[in-house]
Design a protein around this motif. Sequence first.
Motif, PDB file in Angstrom:
ATOM      1  N   GLY A  24       0.834  -1.213   0.000  1.00 36.89           N
ATOM      2  CA  GLY A  24       0.000   0.000   0.000  1.00 36.89           C
ATOM      3  C   GLY A  24       0.859   1.250   0.000  1.00 36.89           C
ATOM      4  N   GLU A  25       1.959   1.215   0.770  1.00 39.24           N
ATOM      5  CA  GLU A  25       2.874   2.377   0.800  1.00 39.24           C
ATOM      6  C   GLU A  25       3.490   2.624  -0.573  1.00 39.24           C
ATOM      7  N   LYS A  26       3.587   1.545  -1.367  1.00 36.35           N
ATOM      8  CA  LYS A  26       4.154   1.693  -2.714  1.00 36.35           C
ATOM      9  C   LYS A  26       3.055   1.949  -3.761  1.00 36.35           C
ATOM     10  N   ASN A  27       1.917   2.462  -3.298  1.00 34.31           N
ATOM     11  CA  ASN A  27       0.784   2.826  -4.162  1.00 34.31           C
ATOM     12  C   ASN A  27       0.160   1.639  -4.891  1.00 34.31           C
ATOM     13  N   VAL A  28       0.294   0.443  -4.332  1.00 37.49           N
ATOM     14  CA  VAL A  28      -0.419  -0.706  -4.895  1.00 37.49           C
ATOM     15  C   VAL A  28      -1.838  -0.658  -4.313  1.00 37.49           C
ATOM     16  N   THR A  29      -2.825  -0.404  -5.182  1.00 37.25           N
ATOM     17  CA  THR A  29      -4.216  -0.320  -4.697  1.00 37.25           C
ATOM     18  C   THR A  29      -4.933  -1.661  -4.860  1.00 37.25           C
ATOM     19  N   SER A  30      -4.430  -2.502  -5.795  1.00 37.66           N
ATOM     20  CA  SER A  30      -5.087  -3.795  -6.042  1.00 37.66           C
ATOM     21  C   SER A  30      -4.022  -4.882  -6.162  1.00 37.66           C
ATOM     22  N   LEU A  31      -4.211  -5.939  -5.397  1.00 38.10           N
ATOM     23  CA  LEU A  31      -3.236  -7.036  -5.372  1.00 38.10           C
ATOM     24  C   LEU A  31      -3.944  -8.335  -5.744  1.00 38.10           C
ATOM     25  N   LEU A  32      -3.349  -9.074  -6.685  1.00 38.98           N
ATOM     26  CA  LEU A  32      -3.898 -10.377  -7.071  1.00 38.98           C
ATOM     27  C   LEU A  32      -2.987 -11.462  -6.501  1.00 38.98           C
ATOM     28  N   VAL A  33      -3.523 -12.284  -5.602  1.00 38.41           N
ATOM     29  CA  VAL A  33      -2.723 -13.358  -5.011  1.00 38.41           C
ATOM     30  C   VAL A  33      -2.993 -14.626  -5.815  1.00 38.41           C
ATOM     31  N   GLU A  34      -1.944 -15.122  -6.488  1.00 37.54           N
ATOM     32  CA  GLU A  34      -2.120 -16.277  -7.380  1.00 37.54           C
ATOM     33  C   GLU A  34      -1.613 -17.580  -6.767  1.00 37.54           C
ATOM     34  N   GLY A  35      -1.375 -17.604  -5.472  1.00 42.89           N
ATOM     35  CA  GLY A  35      -1.018 -18.862  -4.827  1.00 42.89           C
ATOM     36  C   GLY A  35       0.462 -19.007  -4.546  1.00 42.89           C
ATOM     37  N   GLY A  36       0.874 -20.229  -4.217  1.00 45.04           N
ATOM     38  CA  GLY A  36       0.153 -21.490  -4.119  1.00 45.04           C
ATOM     39  C   GLY A  36      -0.655 -21.635  -2.833  1.00 45.04           C
ATOM     40  N   GLN A  37      -0.775 -22.889  -2.452  1.00 43.45           N
ATOM     41  CA  GLN A  37      -1.655 -23.254  -1.352  1.00 43.45           C
ATOM     42  C   GLN A  37      -1.266 -22.580  -0.038  1.00 43.45           C
ATOM     43  N   GLU A  38       0.035 -22.633   0.299  1.00 47.11           N
ATOM     44  CA  GLU A  38       0.475 -22.074   1.596  1.00 47.11           C
ATOM     45  C   GLU A  38       0.211 -20.587   1.669  1.00 47.11           C
ATOM     46  N   VAL A  39       0.481 -19.891   0.562  1.00 45.10           N
ATOM     47  CA  VAL A  39       0.287 -18.441   0.545  1.00 45.10           C
ATOM     48  C   VAL A  39      -1.195 -18.088   0.667  1.00 45.10           C
ATOM     49  N   LYS A  85      -4.501 -38.839  -8.241  1.00 44.41           N
ATOM     50  CA  LYS A  85      -3.578 -38.765  -7.103  1.00 44.41           C
ATOM     51  C   LYS A  85      -3.348 -37.329  -6.611  1.00 44.41           C
ATOM     52  N   ALA A  86      -4.378 -36.495  -6.701  1.00 46.31           N
ATOM     53  CA  ALA A  86      -4.230 -35.102  -6.271  1.00 46.31           C
ATOM     54  C   ALA A  86      -4.254 -34.988  -4.753  1.00 46.31           C
ATOM     55  N   GLU A  87      -3.337 -34.186  -4.230  1.00 40.80           N
ATOM     56  CA  GLU A  87      -3.258 -34.004  -2.772  1.00 40.80           C
ATOM     57  C   GLU A  87      -3.290 -32.537  -2.356  1.00 40.80           C
ATOM     58  N   LEU A  88      -2.966 -31.626  -3.317  1.00 41.01           N
ATOM     59  CA  LEU A  88      -2.836 -30.207  -2.968  1.00 41.01           C
ATOM     60  C   LEU A  88      -4.228 -29.555  -2.930  1.00 41.01           C
ATOM     61  N   LYS A  89      -4.769 -29.440  -1.735  1.00 44.41           N
ATOM     62  CA  LYS A  89      -6.151 -28.961  -1.570  1.00 44.41           C
ATOM     63  C   LYS A  89      -6.212 -27.439  -1.678  1.00 44.41           C
ATOM     64  N   ASN A  90      -7.219 -26.936  -2.366  1.00 41.32           N
ATOM     65  CA  ASN A  90      -7.436 -25.491  -2.444  1.00 41.32           C
ATOM     66  C   ASN A  90      -8.037 -25.013  -1.115  1.00 41.32           C
ATOM     67  N   PRO A  91      -7.334 -24.118  -0.411  1.00 47.23           N
ATOM     68  CA  PRO A  91      -7.883 -23.668   0.883  1.00 47.23           C
ATOM     69  C   PRO A  91      -8.999 -22.621   0.750  1.00 47.23           C
ATOM     70  N   LEU A  92      -9.196 -22.078  -0.466  1.00 45.73           N
ATOM     71  CA  LEU A  92     -10.216 -21.030  -0.625  1.00 45.73           C
ATOM     72  C   LEU A  92     -11.610 -21.645  -0.639  1.00 45.73           C
ATOM     73  N   ILE A  93     -12.369 -21.357   0.403  1.00 46.42           N
ATOM     74  CA  ILE A  93     -13.770 -21.775   0.444  1.00 46.42           C
ATOM     75  C   ILE A  93     -14.566 -20.506   0.735  1.00 46.42           C
ATOM     76  N   ILE A  94     -15.544 -20.242  -0.095  1.00 40.69           N
ATOM     77  CA  ILE A  94     -16.265 -18.964   0.039  1.00 40.69           C
ATOM     78  C   ILE A  94     -17.102 -18.955   1.317  1.00 40.69           C
ATOM     79  N   PRO A  95     -16.814 -18.008   2.222  1.00 37.80           N
ATOM     80  CA  PRO A  95     -17.596 -17.953   3.460  1.00 37.80           C
ATOM     81  C   PRO A  95     -19.074 -17.650   3.171  1.00 37.80           C
ATOM     82  N   GLU A  96     -19.949 -18.184   4.012  1.00 39.00           N
ATOM     83  CA  GLU A  96     -21.396 -18.067   3.769  1.00 39.00           C
ATOM     84  C   GLU A  96     -21.881 -16.630   3.674  1.00 39.00           C
ATOM     85  N   ASN A  97     -21.237 -15.745   4.465  1.00 43.54           N
ATOM     86  CA  ASN A  97     -21.741 -14.360   4.481  1.00 43.54           C
ATOM     87  C   ASN A  97     -21.131 -13.477   3.380  1.00 43.54           C
ATOM     88  N   TRP A  98     -20.367 -14.078   2.451  1.00 39.66           N
ATOM     89  CA  TRP A  98     -19.820 -13.296   1.334  1.00 39.66           C
ATOM     90  C   TRP A  98     -20.867 -13.208   0.223  1.00 39.66           C
TER      91      TRP A  98
END
Length: 363
Positions: free
Chosen positions: A285-300, A324-337
Amino acid sequence: MEPVLTTDIHEIFMSRALELARQGRGNVSPNPLVGCVLVKEGEIIGEGYHEEFGGAHAEVNALRNSRQDPVDATAYINLEPCCFMGKTPPCTDTLIQNGIAEVYIGMLDPNPEVNGKGVEALKKANIIVHVGVGEEDAWNLNRPFEKWITTKIPFVTAKAAQTPAGFMGVDSDHSVWLTGEVSGRHTHQLRAESDAILIGRQTAVIDDPALTVRHVPGENPTRVILDTNRTLPLTLNMFHDRKAKNIVFCSENRFDRNKTHFCDYIPVPEAENGLSIPHIVRKLGEKNVTSLLVEGGQEVLQSFLDADCIDRMVIYTAANELEKAELKNPLIIPENWVITIEDFLGEDRVIIAEKGVECLQEL
Ligand SMILES: NC(=O)c1ccc[n+]([C@@H]2O[C@H](COP(=O)([O-])OP(=O)(O)OC[C@H]3O[C@@H](n4cnc5c(N)ncnc54)[C@H](OP(=O)(O)O)[C@@H]3O)[C@@H](O)[C@H]2O)c1
């Protein structure tokens, strides 16, 4: 029976102002997107928008483009005109000096330096002012600006691609492409609308992504990687393609601020599971970034969730499952969104949801 037209003429002119404003996307940050339409006797006589940061504001461009004398015209602007001397003179003065008689404004400017003062200045000059025409659309257009100008923290969009069972890859050490071309273009549009894109060290190493805008027109955002111990190989594409600025966040326990010709290294404190996300978003934000897109991975993605630093989620779901997929997507849309978009992109599905927020003007 004839259909009844419910949209009034002021909303129609305001939606044109919004359409013009959108054309500045990708070029005006950290300023807001603003469009202006001048109308006389029911006809548009001039149009303009804020085209680039540091350049003329929408009102000035609309006046410059006017085909008739703008005296006594009505102006439609999606955001309250500024009333202070910035990189350009106050737009309220420009409207007053050009004899504008009436102004329709989509929403008040949340910038504390303006917020209502622009309207006051116009009213003082006997201009008739109406606030709130097309307000919801005006509000939705400038979400990143509205958050950043009031908090100095960027609006954060977290994005992930997953299989129908919710896996974003096989495991941390393999790169898998899950979604199709149409979703790819959609992601590139998100990039084009963002000031910066952020990924974790592991994604940088495994995917070695370009993180540029290629499938739609637009500027490349700043690329940001979280690399606590600065162990990223310098052979990564993004360190020598010179296509965008690079920022690497690292631990302040080990490093000082340092800038090379290919990267700005910014130290931040460490938290329980890596670098402190609240510090990172504040620094951006201090560097005038008003919009940030977080593209992962899972830990981030998990760290941004844990720090409650996500404003919007974009989840692409592919048609096919992954073996054989193991890398679970942690993004689950909260009910109140609020789900704003649910659609098909080729064979994939996309769902976009935002944290419910009240319009600042109503606070
Ligand atoms: N399907 C999708 O949408 C998608 C998108 C992106 C990536 N991926 C896949 O995801 C996998 C990589 O994901 P990943 O979870 O293993 O790694 P990651 O999230 O990309 O990176 C994690 C690493 O970033 C560093 N880090 C620093 N601060 C952190 C913090 N606060 N929170 C989290 N990480 C922080 C840590 O490394 P240090 O300790 O060394 O700093 C950490 O190990 C790859 O297989 C990639 O292909 C899938």
